[in-house]
Design an enzyme around this catalytic site. Structure first.
Site, PDB file in Angstrom:
ATOM      1  N   GLY A 269       0.755  -1.248   0.195  1.00 49.14           N
ATOM      2  CA  GLY A 269      -0.289   0.229   0.366  1.00 49.14           C
ATOM      3  C   GLY A 269       0.813   0.935  -0.059  1.00 49.14           C
ATOM      4  N   ASP A 270       1.524   1.301   0.817  1.00 46.53           N
ATOM      5  CA  ASP A 270       2.588   2.456   0.600  1.00 46.53           C
ATOM      6  C   ASP A 270       2.747   2.836  -0.633  1.00 46.53           C
ATOM      7  OD1 ASP A 270       2.657   3.067   3.574  1.00 46.53           O
ATOM      8  OD2 ASP A 270       3.725   0.411   3.665  1.00 46.53           O
TER       9      ASP A 270
END
Length: 464
Positions: free
Chosen positions: A251-252
């Site tokens: 997600g980062d």
């Protein structure tokens, strides 16, 4: 042009080893630890990814005045850090793995704390942003009223990517895109009572509730769903199939990629598709376990200044080209398949680089090479070909294109100089009319006979 990451930071510790026996005290595995890795997590991981890719990035956060906070500062080498004091212990998450299998995770200092204060320096850093990523990890920074007020005012003029957390506040209205995963998105609408049965329905509820310009709901290996204000229906964003174990950091990586592609001038649908691929590539390459260790390294001043040209390792060609032009430099581009790189390639690329202040290689994709060269080509895939090119000192960026000719890529890149090998000498280059349309020039560099990929491929076939 500076990317500012705002959010909560934690220290991630990975203990890895082998488990070959059970404890005599209880039926639990005994892990013989052979490796210890520490890294900045949360917003720190987003900032570190961007810095390692060569982007000028500032991290706005709060840190504890303790040993973990000191370790975080070391792990954030290469990032311009503007940090206030949290007044509480720095959160630490420790994962124990036996081989490739997670055994246990234990958290320290991760309990909820009051909303931290923000300093004038933190607010000034956000005001200077060309792009903002809010990486909320539920520790309270994104709920600070002064910070939220500033972000709300900036939302109309500065693109903001907001990665939410179930324990954090709602995004401020007007942000460019909010990126919850499917679990976070579902939890966010459960308070309303009537939860839609489809991901598209969930995205619609969140778009109306958050008043953002768009919502991108990620679904892991199934890709994502994008819904924008004014669109009657959502867009499916497929993800490539990859073999990946630990999904930590995906997600980062997606948020970082999305910000970079938006800053480069791409539309949101294209930026979302590229960011999903960035996340998949990140996991396929080993995820967080493959990140280089920054222990003991000093910050790279070129990274902090965002210096274009030599020393800048980046795969985002449009942003690099814009940066070079804004600093009065010349953008040079060349193109080709570069399958089985040989001495002729290296000499031509080095000569092209000397013509300007950066060299961007327009690289035929695998599908494009197959159409041009036949079903047996390429011998080396596009990701490896791009990596080999970027390893050369003379190459500053690679732009992969899927068409049979580089004209569509050139129209987006708009280089000052387009370079081809000297085998075109005496003939007008096919791309000349297009390049001259924006005032660019077409040049040739010396051609080196008896050096070709086809010749190497034929020689390898005879040997085998």
């Amino acid at each position: 042009m500076r990317i500012v990451v705002v959010g909560d930071v934690m220290l991630d510790v990975d203990l890895s080893g082998e488990a070959t026996r059970l404890s005599p005290d209880a039926p639990v595995p005994v892990v013989d630890i052979s490796g210890v890795r520490r890294r900045a997590g949360g917003a720190g991981l987003v900032a570190r990814m961007l810095a390692q890719d060569g982007w000028p990035v500032t991290l706005v956060t709060v840190l504890g005045d303790d040993d973990a906070g000191s370790q975080l500062r070391t792990q954030l080498a290469g990032v311009q850090l503007v940090a206030g004091t949290s007044g509480y212990p720095s959160p630490v998450k420790t994962r124990v793995r036996a081989g490739s299998h997670p055994v246990v995770r234990f958290d320290q200092g991760c309990e909820r704390t009051p909303i931290p204060d923000v300093s004038p320096a933190m607010l000034r850093a956000v005001e200077e942003a060309g792009m903002v990523i809010v990486a909320d990890y539920g520790r309270g920074l994104a709920a600070n009223p002064q910070l939220r007020g500033l972000l709300g005012r900036l939302a109309g003029s500065v693109p903001i990517v907001w990665d939410p957390h179930p324990s954090g506040p709602e995004p401020v209205p007007g942000v460019a895109v909010v990126t919850p995963n499917i679990s976070e998105a579902t939890k966010a609408v459960q308070a309303a009572g009537n939860v839609p049965t489809s991901v598209e329905g969930v995205a619609q509820v969140l778009l109306e509730r958050w008043r953002s310009q768009a919502v991108l709901v990620t679904k892991g290996e199934e890709g994502a769903i994008l819904l924008q204000q004014g669109d009657a229906s959502s867009r499916a964003v497929p993800a490539p199939r990859v073999e990946a174990g630990d999904p930590c950091g995906a997600g980062d990586r997606l948020a970082a990629g999305l910000a970079v592609h938006l800053l480069a001038g791409r539309g949101l649908p294209e930026a979302a598709a590229l960011a999903v691929h960035d996340a998949a590539d990140f996991l396929a390459a080993g995820g967080v376990s493959a990140l280089p260790d920054t222990q003991g390294q000093d910050a790279d001043p070129d990274h902090q200044r965002g210096a274009p040209g030599r020393g800048r390792r980046t795969t985002e060609p449009l942003l690099l080209a814009r940066s070079v032009r804004e600093n009065g430099g010349k953008v040079v581009a060349t193109g080709g398949c570069f399958d089985l790189i040989h001495a002729g390639h290296i000499r031509s690329l080095a000569a092209a680089r000397e013509l300007g202040d950066c060299l961007i290689v327009c690289l035929n994709s695998d599908d494009s090479v197959r159409r041009l060269k036949g079903p047996q080509r390429p011998i080396i895939g596009q990701h490896d070909r791009a990596e080999l090119l970027l390893a050369m000192e003379c190459v500053d960026a690679v732009m992969v294109f899927d068409e049979d000719t580089p004209e569509a890529a050139l129209d987006r890149l708009r280089p000052d100089i387009w370079v081809k090998g000297g085998d075109y000498k005496g003939a007008r280059l096919p791309e000349a009319d297009l390049v001259e349309r924006w005032g660019g020039r077409c040049l040739t560099v010396p051609f080196h006979p008896a050096r070709s990929t086809t010749g190497l491929a034929d020689a390898l076939a005879k040997v085998s």
